[in-house]
Write an enzyme that holds these catalytic residues in place. Structure first.
Site, mmCIF file in Angstrom:
data_model
loop_
_atom_site.group_PDB
_atom_site.id
_atom_site.type_symbol
_atom_site.label_atom_id
_atom_site.label_comp_id
_atom_site.label_asym_id
_atom_site.label_seq_id
_atom_site.Cartn_x
_atom_site.Cartn_y
_atom_site.Cartn_z
ATOM 1 C CB ILE A 1 82.216 10.070 -12.319
ATOM 2 C CG1 ILE A 1 82.651 10.066 -10.842
ATOM 3 C CG2 ILE A 1 82.158 8.655 -12.850
ATOM 4 C CD1 ILE A 1 81.655 9.418 -9.880
ATOM 5 C CG ASP B 1 67.967 20.985 -17.072
ATOM 6 O OD1 ASP B 1 68.191 19.907 -16.467
ATOM 7 O OD2 ASP B 1 67.445 21.966 -16.528
ATOM 8 C CG ASN C 1 78.340 10.163 -14.738
ATOM 9 O OD1 ASN C 1 78.791 9.625 -13.727
ATOM 10 N ND2 ASN C 1 78.577 11.444 -15.036
ATOM 11 C CE1 TYR D 1 73.060 11.233 -5.282
ATOM 12 C CE2 TYR D 1 73.902 10.192 -3.291
ATOM 13 C CZ TYR D 1 74.038 10.499 -4.629
ATOM 14 O OH TYR D 1 75.141 10.074 -5.330
ATOM 15 C CB THR E 1 83.466 14.866 -8.521
ATOM 16 O OG1 THR E 1 82.370 14.643 -7.627
ATOM 17 C CG2 THR E 1 84.049 13.537 -8.949
HETATM 18 N N1 LIG Z 1 81.282 12.336 -6.125
HETATM 19 C C1 LIG Z 1 80.797 11.436 -5.313
HETATM 20 O O1 LIG Z 1 81.166 11.394 -4.107
HETATM 21 C C2 LIG Z 1 79.827 10.402 -5.828
HETATM 22 C C3 LIG Z 1 79.662 9.229 -5.068
HETATM 23 C C4 LIG Z 1 78.783 8.273 -5.527
HETATM 24 C C5 LIG Z 1 78.073 8.470 -6.689
HETATM 25 N N2 LIG Z 1 78.239 9.617 -7.405
HETATM 26 C C6 LIG Z 1 77.428 9.782 -8.624
HETATM 27 O O2 LIG Z 1 78.286 10.040 -9.704
HETATM 28 C C7 LIG Z 1 77.586 10.739 -10.729
HETATM 29 C C8 LIG Z 1 78.453 11.868 -11.237
HETATM 30 O O3 LIG Z 1 78.719 12.752 -10.190
HETATM 31 P P1 LIG Z 1 80.129 13.456 -10.008
HETATM 32 O O4 LIG Z 1 80.686 12.991 -8.725
HETATM 33 O O5 LIG Z 1 80.945 13.331 -11.213
HETATM 34 O O6 LIG Z 1 79.615 14.943 -9.764
HETATM 35 P P2 LIG Z 1 79.927 16.303 -10.552
HETATM 36 O O7 LIG Z 1 81.391 16.518 -10.625
HETATM 37 O O8 LIG Z 1 79.100 17.324 -9.855
HETATM 38 O O9 LIG Z 1 79.344 16.039 -12.008
HETATM 39 C C9 LIG Z 1 77.960 15.979 -12.244
HETATM 40 C C10 LIG Z 1 77.726 16.035 -13.728
HETATM 41 O O10 LIG Z 1 76.317 15.963 -13.966
HETATM 42 C C11 LIG Z 1 75.951 17.056 -14.788
HETATM 43 N N3 LIG Z 1 74.603 17.494 -14.478
HETATM 44 C C12 LIG Z 1 74.122 17.918 -13.278
HETATM 45 N N4 LIG Z 1 72.841 18.276 -13.404
HETATM 46 C C13 LIG Z 1 72.495 18.068 -14.703
HETATM 47 C C14 LIG Z 1 71.310 18.271 -15.438
HETATM 48 N N5 LIG Z 1 70.200 18.744 -14.872
HETATM 49 N N6 LIG Z 1 71.310 17.951 -16.758
HETATM 50 C C15 LIG Z 1 72.414 17.474 -17.352
HETATM 51 N N7 LIG Z 1 73.567 17.279 -16.700
HETATM 52 C C16 LIG Z 1 73.609 17.576 -15.393
HETATM 53 C C17 LIG Z 1 76.969 18.140 -14.475
HETATM 54 O O11 LIG Z 1 77.138 19.027 -15.567
HETATM 55 P P3 LIG Z 1 76.501 20.488 -15.702
HETATM 56 O O12 LIG Z 1 76.517 21.106 -14.350
HETATM 57 O O13 LIG Z 1 77.394 21.125 -16.701
HETATM 58 O O14 LIG Z 1 75.131 20.244 -16.225
HETATM 59 C C18 LIG Z 1 78.237 17.313 -14.334
HETATM 60 O O15 LIG Z 1 78.788 17.052 -15.583
HETATM 61 C C19 LIG Z 1 76.268 11.182 -10.081
HETATM 62 O O16 LIG Z 1 75.232 10.367 -10.548
HETATM 63 C C20 LIG Z 1 76.495 10.961 -8.609
HETATM 64 O O17 LIG Z 1 75.294 10.660 -7.934
HETATM 65 C C21 LIG Z 1 79.112 10.586 -7.001
#
Ligand SMILES: NC(=O)c1ccc[n+]([C@@H]2O[C@H](COP(=O)([O-])OP(=O)(O)OC[C@H]3O[C@@H](n4cnc5c(N)ncnc54)[C@H](OP(=O)(O)O)[C@@H]3O)[C@@H](O)[C@H]2O)c1
Length: 407
Positions: free
Chosen positions: A162, A208, A233, A298, A333
Protein backbone atom coordinates in the site's frame (compact mmCIF):
# COMPACT_ATOMS: atom_id res chain seq x y z
CA UNK A 1 -21.65 22.49 19.26
CA UNK A 2 -19.24 24.98 17.64
CA UNK A 3 -17.38 22.30 15.67
CA UNK A 4 -20.60 20.53 14.63
CA UNK A 5 -21.71 23.89 13.21
CA UNK A 6 -18.51 24.21 11.14
CA UNK A 7 -18.78 20.62 9.96
CA UNK A 8 -22.41 21.19 8.94
CA UNK A 9 -21.53 24.43 7.12
CA UNK A 10 -18.79 22.60 5.16
CA UNK A 11 -21.20 19.78 4.23
CA UNK A 12 -23.89 22.21 3.08
CA UNK A 13 -21.35 24.07 0.92
CA UNK A 14 -20.60 20.86 -1.01
CA UNK A 15 -23.83 20.91 -3.07
CA UNK A 16 -26.35 23.40 -4.50
CA UNK A 17 -29.25 24.60 -2.34
CA UNK A 18 -31.88 22.53 -4.21
CA UNK A 19 -29.85 19.38 -3.53
CA UNK A 20 -29.51 20.29 0.14
CA UNK A 21 -33.31 20.59 0.20
CA UNK A 22 -33.57 17.07 -1.28
CA UNK A 23 -31.13 15.79 1.35
CA UNK A 24 -33.22 17.39 4.08
CA UNK A 25 -36.35 15.82 2.61
CA UNK A 26 -34.62 12.40 2.62
CA UNK A 27 -33.62 12.96 6.28
CA UNK A 28 -37.23 13.75 7.26
CA UNK A 29 -38.38 10.60 5.44
CA UNK A 30 -35.74 8.44 7.15
CA UNK A 31 -36.00 9.74 10.69
CA UNK A 32 -39.61 10.90 10.98
CA UNK A 33 -42.13 10.00 8.28
CA UNK A 34 -41.10 6.41 7.41
CA UNK A 35 -40.81 5.20 11.05
CA UNK A 36 -44.21 6.77 11.80
CA UNK A 37 -45.71 5.28 8.64
CA UNK A 38 -44.32 1.81 9.39
CA UNK A 39 -44.77 1.53 13.12
CA UNK A 40 -47.63 3.87 14.06
CA UNK A 41 -50.06 3.58 11.14
CA UNK A 42 -52.40 0.62 11.29
CA UNK A 43 -52.17 -1.92 8.44
CA UNK A 44 -55.86 -1.39 7.59
CA UNK A 45 -55.43 2.26 6.65
CA UNK A 46 -51.88 2.09 5.25
CA UNK A 47 -51.31 3.07 1.62
CA UNK A 48 -48.13 3.16 -0.45
CA UNK A 49 -47.78 4.40 -4.04
CA UNK A 50 -45.31 3.02 -6.59
CA UNK A 51 -45.49 4.12 -10.25
CA UNK A 52 -48.97 5.45 -9.56
CA UNK A 53 -50.22 2.07 -8.28
CA UNK A 54 -51.75 2.35 -4.83
CA UNK A 55 -50.84 -0.54 -2.52
CA UNK A 56 -52.89 -1.20 0.61
CA UNK A 57 -52.60 -3.43 3.68
CA UNK A 58 -49.53 -5.64 4.05
CA UNK A 59 -48.15 -4.88 0.54
CA UNK A 60 -48.25 -1.19 1.55
CA UNK A 61 -46.22 -1.97 4.69
CA UNK A 62 -43.66 -3.89 2.55
CA UNK A 63 -43.54 -0.96 0.09
CA UNK A 64 -42.99 1.35 3.05
CA UNK A 65 -39.91 -0.64 4.09
CA UNK A 66 -38.57 -0.31 0.55
CA UNK A 67 -39.26 3.44 0.62
CA UNK A 68 -37.41 3.69 3.93
CA UNK A 69 -34.38 1.87 2.47
CA UNK A 70 -34.41 4.06 -0.67
CA UNK A 71 -34.49 7.28 1.37
CA UNK A 72 -31.78 6.01 3.74
CA UNK A 73 -29.54 5.24 0.74
CA UNK A 74 -30.40 8.61 -0.76
CA UNK A 75 -29.57 10.46 2.47
CA UNK A 76 -26.19 8.70 2.72
CA UNK A 77 -25.50 9.23 -0.99
CA UNK A 78 -26.24 12.98 -0.82
CA UNK A 79 -24.29 13.41 2.41
CA UNK A 80 -21.19 11.81 0.93
CA UNK A 81 -21.98 12.79 -2.69
CA UNK A 82 -21.42 9.18 -3.77
CA UNK A 83 -20.83 8.42 -7.43
CA UNK A 84 -23.48 5.67 -7.44
CA UNK A 85 -26.17 8.32 -6.80
CA UNK A 86 -26.06 8.94 -10.54
CA UNK A 87 -28.21 7.84 -12.30
CA UNK A 88 -30.43 5.98 -9.82
CA UNK A 89 -31.51 9.09 -7.88
CA UNK A 90 -32.86 10.72 -11.05
CA UNK A 91 -34.54 7.49 -12.16
CA UNK A 92 -36.20 7.13 -8.74
CA UNK A 93 -37.42 10.75 -8.80
CA UNK A 94 -38.66 10.25 -12.39
CA UNK A 95 -40.67 7.30 -11.08
CA UNK A 96 -42.20 9.58 -8.42
CA UNK A 97 -43.00 12.18 -11.12
CA UNK A 98 -44.76 9.50 -13.15
CA UNK A 99 -46.71 8.40 -10.07
CA UNK A 100 -47.69 12.02 -9.40
CA UNK A 101 -49.14 12.19 -12.92
CA UNK A 102 -51.02 8.89 -12.80
CA UNK A 103 -52.34 8.98 -9.24
CA UNK A 104 -54.35 12.26 -9.32
CA UNK A 105 -55.76 11.47 -12.78
CA UNK A 106 -56.97 8.04 -11.69
CA UNK A 107 -57.96 8.88 -8.10
CA UNK A 108 -59.05 12.53 -8.15
CA UNK A 109 -60.31 12.48 -11.72
CA UNK A 110 -61.73 15.17 -13.95
CA UNK A 111 -60.09 18.48 -14.82
CA UNK A 112 -58.89 18.90 -11.22
CA UNK A 113 -57.08 15.55 -11.32
CA UNK A 114 -55.43 16.39 -14.65
CA UNK A 115 -54.27 19.85 -13.48
CA UNK A 116 -52.96 18.44 -10.20
CA UNK A 117 -51.19 15.57 -11.99
CA UNK A 118 -49.56 17.67 -14.70
CA UNK A 119 -48.40 20.45 -12.35
CA UNK A 120 -47.00 18.17 -9.63
CA UNK A 121 -45.37 15.74 -12.05
CA UNK A 122 -43.80 18.65 -14.01
CA UNK A 123 -42.33 20.06 -10.78
CA UNK A 124 -40.95 16.68 -9.65
CA UNK A 125 -39.87 15.85 -13.21
CA UNK A 126 -37.78 19.04 -13.18
CA UNK A 127 -35.99 17.69 -10.09
CA UNK A 128 -35.33 14.39 -11.91
CA UNK A 129 -33.83 16.30 -14.85
CA UNK A 130 -31.68 18.41 -12.51
CA UNK A 131 -30.37 15.26 -10.84
CA UNK A 132 -29.64 13.70 -14.23
CA UNK A 133 -27.67 16.80 -15.24
CA UNK A 134 -25.78 16.91 -11.93
CA UNK A 135 -23.59 13.90 -12.79
CA UNK A 136 -20.36 15.86 -12.34
CA UNK A 137 -21.30 16.78 -8.76
CA UNK A 138 -21.36 13.08 -7.92
CA UNK A 139 -17.80 12.50 -9.11
CA UNK A 140 -14.80 12.11 -6.85
CA UNK A 141 -13.35 15.48 -5.85
CA UNK A 142 -9.95 14.59 -4.50
CA UNK A 143 -8.31 17.36 -2.49
CA UNK A 144 -4.87 15.73 -2.33
CA UNK A 145 -2.48 18.15 -4.01
CA UNK A 146 0.83 19.80 -3.08
CA UNK A 147 -0.88 23.18 -3.61
CA UNK A 148 -3.33 22.43 -0.79
CA UNK A 149 -0.97 20.70 1.62
CA UNK A 150 2.70 21.42 0.79
CA UNK A 151 5.42 20.10 -1.50
CA UNK A 152 6.62 16.90 0.18
CA UNK A 153 4.85 13.70 1.22
CA UNK A 154 6.54 11.42 3.73
CA UNK A 155 5.43 7.83 3.11
CA UNK A 156 6.38 5.13 5.60
CA UNK A 157 6.37 1.52 4.47
CA UNK A 158 7.03 2.72 0.91
CA UNK A 159 9.11 -0.29 -0.15
CA UNK A 160 6.06 -2.50 -0.83
CA UNK A 161 2.29 -2.86 -0.94
CA UNK A 162 0.00 0.00 0.00
CA UNK A 163 2.86 2.41 0.83
CA UNK A 164 4.43 1.90 -2.58
CA UNK A 165 1.10 2.66 -4.27
CA UNK A 166 0.65 5.74 -2.08
CA UNK A 167 4.06 7.00 -3.21
CA UNK A 168 3.20 6.40 -6.89
CA UNK A 169 -0.23 8.05 -6.62
CA UNK A 170 1.09 11.07 -4.72
CA UNK A 171 4.00 11.54 -7.15
CA UNK A 172 1.47 11.38 -10.00
CA UNK A 173 -0.31 14.33 -8.31
CA UNK A 174 2.91 16.31 -8.12
CA UNK A 175 4.08 15.55 -4.58
CA UNK A 176 7.79 15.02 -4.06
CA UNK A 177 8.19 11.92 -1.91
CA UNK A 178 10.26 10.83 1.07
CA UNK A 179 10.33 7.04 0.90
CA UNK A 180 10.90 5.26 4.22
CA UNK A 181 11.31 1.60 5.13
CA UNK A 182 14.14 -0.82 5.94
CA UNK A 183 14.92 -2.32 2.48
CA UNK A 184 17.27 0.25 0.97
CA UNK A 185 17.68 -1.29 -2.50
CA UNK A 186 13.92 -1.27 -3.09
CA UNK A 187 13.54 2.31 -1.88
CA UNK A 188 16.26 3.58 -4.27
CA UNK A 189 14.67 1.73 -7.20
CA UNK A 190 11.27 3.28 -6.38
CA UNK A 191 12.79 6.76 -5.96
CA UNK A 192 14.37 6.40 -9.42
CA UNK A 193 11.02 5.33 -10.88
CA UNK A 194 9.16 8.32 -9.37
CA UNK A 195 11.73 10.86 -10.54
CA UNK A 196 11.84 9.40 -14.06
CA UNK A 197 8.08 8.91 -14.44
CA UNK A 198 6.64 11.96 -12.71
CA UNK A 199 9.51 14.47 -12.67
CA UNK A 200 9.21 15.00 -8.90
CA UNK A 201 11.97 14.98 -6.27
CA UNK A 202 12.47 11.94 -4.07
CA UNK A 203 14.47 11.21 -0.94
CA UNK A 204 15.16 7.83 0.62
CA UNK A 205 15.30 7.36 4.40
CA UNK A 206 16.26 3.88 5.53
CA UNK A 207 14.81 3.45 8.99
CA UNK A 208 13.47 0.80 11.36
CA UNK A 209 10.40 2.51 12.80
CA UNK A 210 9.92 -0.20 15.42
CA UNK A 211 13.20 0.90 17.00
CA UNK A 212 12.70 3.52 19.75
CA UNK A 213 14.93 6.02 17.90
CA UNK A 214 13.40 5.32 14.44
CA UNK A 215 10.67 8.00 14.32
CA UNK A 216 13.02 10.70 15.64
CA UNK A 217 15.66 9.71 13.10
CA UNK A 218 13.12 10.03 10.26
CA UNK A 219 11.81 13.38 11.55
CA UNK A 220 15.38 14.77 11.67
CA UNK A 221 16.05 13.54 8.11
CA UNK A 222 13.10 15.57 6.76
CA UNK A 223 13.47 18.63 9.02
CA UNK A 224 14.69 20.76 6.06
CA UNK A 225 11.64 19.94 3.88
CA UNK A 226 8.16 21.43 3.63
CA UNK A 227 6.30 18.26 4.63
CA UNK A 228 2.71 18.68 3.45
CA UNK A 229 1.57 15.12 4.02
CA UNK A 230 2.50 12.28 6.33
CA UNK A 231 1.34 8.84 5.20
CA UNK A 232 1.96 6.77 8.32
CA UNK A 233 1.47 3.43 6.70
CA UNK A 234 4.26 1.06 7.78
CA UNK A 235 2.75 -1.75 9.78
CA UNK A 236 2.90 -5.48 10.32
CA UNK A 237 0.53 -8.23 11.44
CA UNK A 238 1.27 -11.35 13.48
CA UNK A 239 -1.14 -14.29 13.29
CA UNK A 240 -1.56 -16.86 16.02
CA UNK A 241 -3.13 -17.84 19.33
CA UNK A 242 -1.99 -15.31 21.91
CA UNK A 243 -0.29 -17.89 24.17
CA UNK A 244 1.81 -19.10 21.23
CA UNK A 245 2.98 -15.68 20.11
CA UNK A 246 6.43 -14.36 20.87
CA UNK A 247 6.26 -11.42 23.29
CA UNK A 248 9.24 -9.56 21.79
CA UNK A 249 7.64 -9.71 18.32
CA UNK A 250 4.30 -8.55 19.72
CA UNK A 251 5.96 -5.57 21.41
CA UNK A 252 7.78 -4.71 18.18
CA UNK A 253 4.42 -4.71 16.38
CA UNK A 254 2.92 -2.38 19.00
CA UNK A 255 5.96 -0.09 18.68
CA UNK A 256 5.58 0.08 14.88
CA UNK A 257 1.78 0.15 14.57
CA UNK A 258 1.10 2.46 17.53
CA UNK A 259 4.10 4.26 19.04
CA UNK A 260 5.75 5.18 15.73
CA UNK A 261 2.47 6.73 14.52
CA UNK A 262 2.18 8.92 17.62
CA UNK A 263 5.85 9.92 17.52
CA UNK A 264 5.82 10.80 13.81
CA UNK A 265 2.63 12.85 14.06
CA UNK A 266 4.03 14.61 17.13
CA UNK A 267 7.27 15.54 15.31
CA UNK A 268 5.78 16.51 11.92
CA UNK A 269 2.58 18.27 12.97
CA UNK A 270 4.20 21.44 14.38
CA UNK A 271 5.37 22.93 11.04
CA UNK A 272 2.03 21.98 9.42
CA UNK A 273 0.18 23.91 12.13
CA UNK A 274 2.49 26.92 11.64
CA UNK A 275 1.68 26.93 7.92
CA UNK A 276 -2.00 26.18 8.56
CA UNK A 277 -2.02 23.33 6.03
CA UNK A 278 -1.18 19.67 5.90
CA UNK A 279 -2.52 16.14 5.85
CA UNK A 280 -2.01 13.08 8.01
CA UNK A 281 -3.02 9.70 6.60
CA UNK A 282 -2.83 6.66 8.87
CA UNK A 283 -3.23 3.18 7.44
CA UNK A 284 -5.43 1.32 9.89
CA UNK A 285 -7.55 -1.70 9.00
CA UNK A 286 -11.10 -3.03 9.22
CA UNK A 287 -9.48 -5.29 11.85
CA UNK A 288 -9.53 -2.17 14.07
CA UNK A 289 -13.33 -2.01 14.10
CA UNK A 290 -13.96 -5.28 15.92
CA UNK A 291 -12.08 -7.87 17.96
CA UNK A 292 -10.12 -10.25 15.71
CA UNK A 293 -9.12 -13.40 17.61
CA UNK A 294 -5.82 -14.98 16.45
CA UNK A 295 -4.83 -11.41 15.52
CA UNK A 296 -5.72 -10.05 18.96
CA UNK A 297 -2.82 -7.64 19.41
CA UNK A 298 -2.79 -6.62 15.73
CA UNK A 299 -6.50 -5.73 15.78
CA UNK A 300 -5.95 -3.80 19.02
CA UNK A 301 -3.17 -1.76 17.37
CA UNK A 302 -5.50 -1.01 14.46
CA UNK A 303 -8.26 0.03 16.89
CA UNK A 304 -5.70 2.34 18.51
CA UNK A 305 -4.91 3.90 15.12
CA UNK A 306 -8.61 4.40 14.35
CA UNK A 307 -9.39 6.19 17.62
CA UNK A 308 -6.15 8.17 17.54
CA UNK A 309 -6.71 9.34 13.96
CA UNK A 310 -10.41 10.14 14.30
CA UNK A 311 -9.80 12.13 17.49
CA UNK A 312 -7.01 14.06 15.73
CA UNK A 313 -9.37 14.71 12.80
CA UNK A 314 -11.79 16.48 15.16
CA UNK A 315 -9.00 18.40 16.95
CA UNK A 316 -7.35 19.59 13.74
CA UNK A 317 -10.42 20.01 11.53
CA UNK A 318 -10.52 23.80 11.86
CA UNK A 319 -6.74 24.27 11.74
CA UNK A 320 -6.20 23.44 8.08
CA UNK A 321 -4.98 19.89 8.72
CA UNK A 322 -6.88 16.99 7.16
CA UNK A 323 -6.62 13.63 8.94
CA UNK A 324 -7.77 10.32 7.52
CA UNK A 325 -7.63 6.78 8.86
CA UNK A 326 -7.67 4.30 5.97
CA UNK A 327 -9.32 0.98 6.78
CA UNK A 328 -8.76 -1.67 4.15
CA UNK A 329 -9.92 -5.28 4.33
CA UNK A 330 -7.67 -7.96 2.84
CA UNK A 331 -5.26 -6.43 0.29
CA UNK A 332 -2.93 -8.20 -2.17
CA UNK A 333 0.46 -7.27 -0.63
CA UNK A 334 3.28 -8.95 1.30
CA UNK A 335 1.32 -8.41 4.53
CA UNK A 336 -0.16 -11.90 4.78
CA UNK A 337 3.21 -13.65 4.29
CA UNK A 338 4.88 -11.38 6.86
CA UNK A 339 2.04 -11.94 9.36
CA UNK A 340 2.18 -15.71 8.88
CA UNK A 341 -1.45 -15.95 7.87
CA UNK A 342 -2.92 -18.58 5.54
CA UNK A 343 -6.14 -17.26 4.01
CA UNK A 344 -8.39 -19.45 1.89
CA UNK A 345 -9.26 -17.02 -0.93
CA UNK A 346 -6.44 -14.49 -1.38
CA UNK A 347 -7.52 -13.97 -5.02
CA UNK A 348 -10.51 -11.95 -3.73
CA UNK A 349 -8.19 -9.37 -2.14
CA UNK A 350 -8.52 -5.70 -3.03
CA UNK A 351 -5.58 -4.19 -4.92
CA UNK A 352 -3.28 -1.74 -3.15
CA UNK A 353 -3.93 0.79 -5.96
CA UNK A 354 -7.68 0.65 -5.28
CA UNK A 355 -7.11 1.21 -1.53
CA UNK A 356 -5.02 4.29 -2.32
CA UNK A 357 -7.56 5.66 -4.83
CA UNK A 358 -10.37 5.41 -2.22
CA UNK A 359 -8.13 7.00 0.41
CA UNK A 360 -7.14 10.01 -1.67
CA UNK A 361 -10.78 10.53 -2.66
CA UNK A 362 -11.86 10.51 1.01
CA UNK A 363 -9.05 12.68 2.40
CA UNK A 364 -10.39 16.05 3.50
CA UNK A 365 -14.00 14.87 3.36
CA UNK A 366 -14.24 12.45 6.30
CA UNK A 367 -12.22 11.17 9.29
CA UNK A 368 -11.94 7.54 8.19
CA UNK A 369 -12.73 5.38 5.20
CA UNK A 370 -13.37 1.66 4.80
CA UNK A 371 -12.14 0.85 1.31
CA UNK A 372 -14.28 -1.37 -0.94
CA UNK A 373 -18.06 -1.82 -0.61
CA UNK A 374 -17.79 -5.46 0.53
CA UNK A 375 -15.44 -4.46 3.35
CA UNK A 376 -17.84 -1.64 4.23
CA UNK A 377 -20.68 -4.17 4.55
CA UNK A 378 -18.51 -6.53 6.61
CA UNK A 379 -17.30 -3.71 8.82
CA UNK A 380 -20.77 -2.35 9.55
CA UNK A 381 -22.95 -5.44 9.79
CA UNK A 382 -21.28 -6.31 13.10
CA UNK A 383 -22.76 -3.17 14.67
CA UNK A 384 -26.18 -4.82 14.69
CA UNK A 385 -25.05 -7.89 16.67
CA UNK A 386 -23.88 -8.32 20.27
CA UNK A 387 -20.10 -7.93 20.60
CA UNK A 388 -19.86 -11.47 21.98
CA UNK A 389 -21.45 -12.89 18.81
CA UNK A 390 -19.14 -10.87 16.57
CA UNK A 391 -16.04 -11.98 18.49
CA UNK A 392 -17.04 -15.66 18.47
CA UNK A 393 -17.82 -15.72 14.73
CA UNK A 394 -14.51 -13.97 14.05
CA UNK A 395 -12.70 -16.57 16.20
CA UNK A 396 -14.06 -19.41 14.05
CA UNK A 397 -13.15 -17.65 10.80
CA UNK A 398 -9.68 -16.59 11.92
CA UNK A 399 -8.77 -19.95 13.45
CA UNK A 400 -9.15 -21.49 9.98
CA UNK A 401 -6.81 -18.86 8.55
CA UNK A 402 -4.10 -19.53 11.12
CA UNK A 403 -1.40 -22.14 10.47
CA UNK A 404 -1.99 -25.28 12.60
CA UNK A 405 1.19 -24.86 14.63
CA UNK A 406 0.03 -21.40 15.75
CA UNK A 407 -3.56 -22.33 16.74
N1 LIG B 1 -2.51 -6.17 3.24
C1 LIG B 1 -3.58 -6.22 3.99
O1 LIG B 1 -4.38 -7.18 3.90
C2 LIG B 1 -3.89 -5.08 4.93
C3 LIG B 1 -5.21 -4.95 5.38
C4 LIG B 1 -5.51 -3.92 6.24
C5 LIG B 1 -4.54 -3.04 6.65
N2 LIG B 1 -3.26 -3.18 6.21
C6 LIG B 1 -2.25 -2.23 6.71
O2 LIG B 1 -1.62 -1.63 5.61
C7 LIG B 1 -0.32 -1.16 5.99
C8 LIG B 1 0.67 -1.54 4.91
O3 LIG B 1 0.71 -2.93 4.79
P1 LIG B 1 0.85 -3.65 3.38
O4 LIG B 1 -0.37 -4.45 3.18
O5 LIG B 1 1.27 -2.72 2.34
O6 LIG B 1 2.00 -4.69 3.77
P2 LIG B 1 3.46 -4.92 3.15
O7 LIG B 1 3.35 -5.16 1.69
O8 LIG B 1 4.05 -6.00 3.99
O9 LIG B 1 4.21 -3.55 3.42
C9 LIG B 1 4.60 -3.17 4.72
C10 LIG B 1 5.55 -2.01 4.62
O10 LIG B 1 5.93 -1.62 5.94
C11 LIG B 1 7.35 -1.59 5.99
N3 LIG B 1 7.81 -1.95 7.32
C12 LIG B 1 7.56 -3.10 8.00
N4 LIG B 1 8.20 -3.07 9.18
C13 LIG B 1 8.85 -1.88 9.25
C14 LIG B 1 9.70 -1.29 10.22
N5 LIG B 1 9.99 -1.90 11.37
N6 LIG B 1 10.20 -0.06 9.96
C15 LIG B 1 9.92 0.57 8.81
N7 LIG B 1 9.14 0.05 7.86
C16 LIG B 1 8.62 -1.17 8.07
C17 LIG B 1 7.80 -2.60 4.96
O11 LIG B 1 9.09 -2.30 4.46
P3 LIG B 1 10.46 -3.00 4.89
O12 LIG B 1 10.17 -4.44 5.10
O13 LIG B 1 11.34 -2.70 3.73
O14 LIG B 1 10.87 -2.29 6.13
C18 LIG B 1 6.79 -2.36 3.85
O15 LIG B 1 7.18 -1.27 3.07
C19 LIG B 1 -0.06 -1.80 7.36
O16 LIG B 1 -0.21 -0.82 8.35
C20 LIG B 1 -1.13 -2.85 7.49
O17 LIG B 1 -1.49 -3.07 8.83
C21 LIG B 1 -2.91 -4.18 5.34
Amino acid sequence: MRRIGWWFRDRVAERPAWMNALMLFAAVEVFAYSPWDLFCKSVDVDQDVWLGLVLTGLPAKAGGILHWAVYALGLYGFLRMRRWMWPWASIYVAQVAFAMLVWPISHVGGARGWILGVVSSAAIGAVAVALWRARNLFSVRSLASPQRYGKWAVVTGASAGIGLEFARALAARGFSCVLCARREDRLHAIAKELVATYGVDARVVVVDLAHPDGPDFLANEVADLEVGMLVSNAGVGYAGAFEKQNLARLCEMVALNCTANVALVSRLLGPMLERGSGAIVITGSVAGRQPVPYHAVYSATKGFELLFGEALWAELHDKGIDVLVVQPGPVATEFEAVAGEARAHPSADESAASVVASSLAALGHQPSVVTGWLNWMRANVGRFFPRSTVALIAADVMENQTPRNMR
